[in-house]
Design a protein around this motif. Structure first.
Motif: not given
Ligand code: DAH
Length: 336
Positions: A107-131
């Motif tokens: 799952l981490t491998q897939i997530l890394d792949e998804i992230k890297s595809i969007f990084y390539g299109m100029g996206f950055t990562v944001a975060d938020g609380p689970e609760v």
């Protein structure tokens, strides 16, 4: 003469009944018959002895010398034999014993792949609380109390106002509340729903949310971004289809389908003979959300999307039961 006897005795005390190593042997060899050894030394002394003592001393010297040499020879042979025996324990023809080197979870491998595809299109990562506050999870993404859309997401409530987030969409609201456009983020994270685990449902799973807000962003931008993502993730030959749908935080909304990666659109069991597989929800950001964020009316437009990481992983790895990803059976995990 007494001296020679002493040397012999000393030698015997060092070797008799002792388990000598190769280096012990070297040391003793040097000590007695090396270039500066005790016996070599005695040989040198021989020539200074009075003539009449020479024959006797010489005889004893030779005896002691041969004795020491013979004994050292025997010991060396024993040493070599035991070294040979030791080597027999190693079968050099056996395959090597592999060290197991771990790797990241599929799952981490897939997530890394998804992230890297969007990084390539100029996206950055944001975060938020689970609760999360009910406000961000529902209200601020246009799902007011009593709205029927709440029924779509069986929620774990802590209290009336606090929930385990049911999706990553609240990060959109938090992002827009804090930042003015342009915004171009993805938000990967864990989400929770009151579901009984089965092959396609888990009470805890992962989503990746996307949000782009700027001036003049159109549905064509959404289609371009998602189409590119699908090509990079699943291959150039995979098509994308947008099917009208409803999400209260987007207007218009669409489900994104990809042409079935297993039958290439011909129809199979996985795509239920339709040739298409649903992979995410998407749409143009509902202007209502800009109101909540306090943005200038009519100035901005944007798109959003949300996908399940496990769903992408199931397709990418052709795994038919979500629960396999959580059981952490090493035989399963090693395959990735
Ligand atoms: N939040 C939705 C869900 O959990 C997924 C989603 C759909 C997110 C459309 C979006 C969107 O941002 O535009 O089912």
């Amino acid at each position: 003469m007494i001296e020679l006897e002493k040397i012999k005795e000393q030698f015997l005390s060092e070797v008799n009944g002792k388990k000598l190593s190769r280096s012990d042997w070297e040391r003793i060899h040097t000590k007695y018959i090396g270039r500066k050894g005790l016996i070599t030394d005695a040989t040198i002394q021989l020539k200074d002895l009075p003539k009449e003592q020479k024959p006797q001393f010489g005889k004893v010297l030779n005896e002691v010398k041969s004795f020491v040499e013979e004994k050292l020879g025997e010991i060396k042979e024993e040493l070599l034999k035991s070294e040979d025996a030791l080597q027999e324990h190693f079968d050099f023809t056996l395959p090597e014993r592999k060290q197991f080197v771990g790797h990241t979870h599929p799952l981490t491998q897939i997530l890394d792949e998804i992230k890297s595809i969007f990084y390539g299109m100029g996206f950055t990562v944001a975060d938020g609380p689970e609760v999360e506050l009910d406000y961000y999870n529902f209200e601020a993404v246009n799902i007011p109390k009593d709205h029927p859309a709440r029924d779509m997401q069986d929620t774990f409530f802590f209290s009336d106002n606090v929930v385990l987030r049911t999706h990553t969409t609240p990060v959109q609201a938090r992002m827009m509340e804090k930042h003015k456009p342009p915004i171009r983020i993805i938000c990967p994270g864990r989400v929770y729903r009151k579901d009984t685990p089965d092959a396609t449902h888990l009470p805890v799973f992962n989503q990746v949310e996307g949000l782009v807000v700027d001036e003049n962003v159109t549905f064509a931008d959404l289609k371009g971004t998602i189409g590119t993502f699908v090509h990079r993730m699943f291959g150039k030959e995979i098509g994308t289809r947008f099917r009208p749908s409803f999400f209260s935080f987007t207007e218009p909304s669409a489900e994104v389908d990809i042409s079935c990666i297993f039958c290439k659109g011909k129809g199979c069991r996985v795509c239920k003979n339709s040739g298409w597989i649903e992979i995410m929800g998407s749409g143009m950001v509902n202007p209502k959300l800009y109101e909540y964020a306090g943005y200038e009316k009519g100035r901005y437009s944007g798109y959003a999307f949300g996908m399940g990481v496990e769903r992408i992983a199931m397709l990418a790895y052709d795994v038919n039961d979500l629960r396999l990803f959580l059981e952490n059976d090493i035989r399963f995990l090693r395959q990735f």
